[in-house]
Design a protein around this motif. Structure first.
Motif, PDB file in Angstrom:
ATOM      1  N   ARG A   1       7.054   2.291  -3.066  1.00 41.63           N
ATOM      2  CA  ARG A   1       6.393   1.008  -2.886  1.00 41.63           C
ATOM      3  C   ARG A   1       5.486   0.729  -4.073  1.00 41.63           C
ATOM      4  N   ASN A   2       4.993  -0.504  -4.125  1.00 38.67           N
ATOM      5  CA  ASN A   2       4.193  -0.937  -5.267  1.00 38.67           C
ATOM      6  C   ASN A   2       2.696  -0.821  -4.986  1.00 38.67           C
ATOM      7  N   SER A   3       2.316   0.155  -4.181  1.00 42.57           N
ATOM      8  CA  SER A   3       0.901   0.338  -3.860  1.00 42.57           C
ATOM      9  C   SER A   3       0.624   1.820  -3.696  1.00 42.57           C
ATOM     10  N   GLY A   4      -0.623   2.140  -3.383  1.00 42.06           N
ATOM     11  CA  GLY A   4      -1.029   3.535  -3.281  1.00 42.06           C
ATOM     12  C   GLY A   4      -0.504   4.213  -2.033  1.00 42.06           C
ATOM     13  N   GLY A   5      -1.108   5.366  -1.725  1.00 42.50           N
ATOM     14  CA  GLY A   5      -0.660   6.120  -0.562  1.00 42.50           C
ATOM     15  C   GLY A   5       0.444   7.096  -0.922  1.00 42.50           C
TER      16      GLY A   5
ATOM     17  N   GLN B   1      12.182  -8.717  -7.473  1.00 47.22           N
ATOM     18  CA  GLN B   1      12.725  -8.113  -8.687  1.00 47.22           C
ATOM     19  C   GLN B   1      11.769  -7.077  -9.274  1.00 47.22           C
ATOM     20  N   ARG B   2      10.461  -7.319  -9.161  1.00 42.86           N
ATOM     21  CA  ARG B   2       9.491  -6.368  -9.705  1.00 42.86           C
ATOM     22  C   ARG B   2       9.604  -5.008  -9.035  1.00 42.86           C
ATOM     23  N   ILE B   3       9.729  -5.024  -7.722  1.00 40.60           N
ATOM     24  CA  ILE B   3       9.802  -3.733  -7.028  1.00 40.60           C
ATOM     25  C   ILE B   3      11.179  -3.106  -7.200  1.00 40.60           C
ATOM     26  N   VAL B   4      12.219  -3.922  -7.367  1.00 36.36           N
ATOM     27  CA  VAL B   4      13.552  -3.388  -7.669  1.00 36.36           C
ATOM     28  C   VAL B   4      13.528  -2.656  -9.003  1.00 36.36           C
TER      29      VAL B   4
END
Length: 276
Positions: free
Chosen positions: A85-89, A264-267
């Motif tokens: 994913r595009n976030s922390g954790g 598209q960014r996360i792809v």
């Protein structure tokens, strides 16, 4: 806390069924799209619900594991796809017994304090299951996967984790609720993943030592056979209590235009992961 739940209107986008037919990658693109839209005043506060089939969602730190490729191969052999994913954790499990809820809210001029966002989701979950008269705590559960100070637990066993995503004056407060199935079974998969992907190699980042027994589903903890539909109804009732106008909706035209770019960014991030 209550101020954030109370909104002039709540739009609900229910993808708890549809999400089974598209990748979790798209879900994170949708939440970013909603942040941008709601933050710019193009849409009202929105609650989005989503469920995906067997998927392990990795955090950015997980991509630095020394034997990540072997770890992902293990997950494939267990029937899970893995994405980042595009976030922390850190790594979490999604499957047909896990309900994800995203509350996407506009930031006012003063902004939304990060703890206030977490507290709002905690309060929502407390209210959803208040009839069981069980104390739901928010504190880190050591030994759980993706541990954090807002792990939600009953009697020391974690059933949910909360995260936040902030983008363009929009805030997405996201939670995964292990509704049914085996919480410890899910944790066992993540435990083995870390054992394979890290081995005994020293790492700068400290990855959790998973103790499967500290995790459980709500059905196990409440000793009641809950379903995703049960939880959706409880959510709708709470949102209805906090607005004068609750309605079921979908992405508007502005959001449909934004979505391809955020998706598209996360792809692209995940294409880089596949090349590692």
């Amino acid at each position: 806390m209550e101020g954030l739940l109370r909104q002039p209107e709540w739009r609900i986008i229910d993808q708890s069924t549809a999400g089974r037919h598209f990748q979790a990658l798209q879900s994170f693109g949708i939440d970013d799209t909603l942040c941008a839209s709601i933050g710019s005043g193009k849409a009202p506060a929105t609650a989005r619900t989503w469920v995906h089939d067997n998927t392990i969602v990795l955090g950015i730190q997980d991509t630095k594991l020394p034997f990540l490729k072997e770890g992902r191969q293990f997950l494939r052999e267990q029937g899970y796809q893995s994405i980042v994913r595009n976030s922390g954790g850190l790594a979490v499990v999604l499957d047909e017994g896990v309900l994800n809820i995203s509350l996407i809210l506009p930031e006012s001029e003063k902004g939304i304090d990060i703890n206030r966002g977490y507290d709002t989701m905690w309060q929502l979950v407390e209210n959803m299951f208040a009839d069981f008269n069980k104390r739901i705590e928010a504190r880190e559960i050591v030994g759980s996967y993706c541990p954090g100070s807002y792990d939600l637990s009953i009697n020391g066993r974690k059933f949910a984790g909360i995260s936040q995503r902030r983008l363009k004056k929009g805030v997405a407060v996201q939670i995964y609720l292990c509704v049914n199935g085996s919480g410890s079974g899910r944790a066992e998969v993540i435990k083995q993943f870390y054992e394979i992907a890290k081995k005994e190699q020293p790492t700068k980042f400290t990855y959790p030592e998973i103790v499967p027994e500290v995790m459980a589903s709500l059905s196990e903890l409440l000793e009641t056979p809950l379903t995703i539909s049960d939880c959706l109804l409880r959510l709708l009732n709470q949102l209805k209590n906090n607005t004068g106008y609750l309605y079921s909706g979908s992405l508007n035209e502005f959001e449909l235009e934004l979505l391809p770019g955020y998706h598209q960014r996360i792809v692209e991030r995940n294409l880089k992961l596949d090349e590692m």
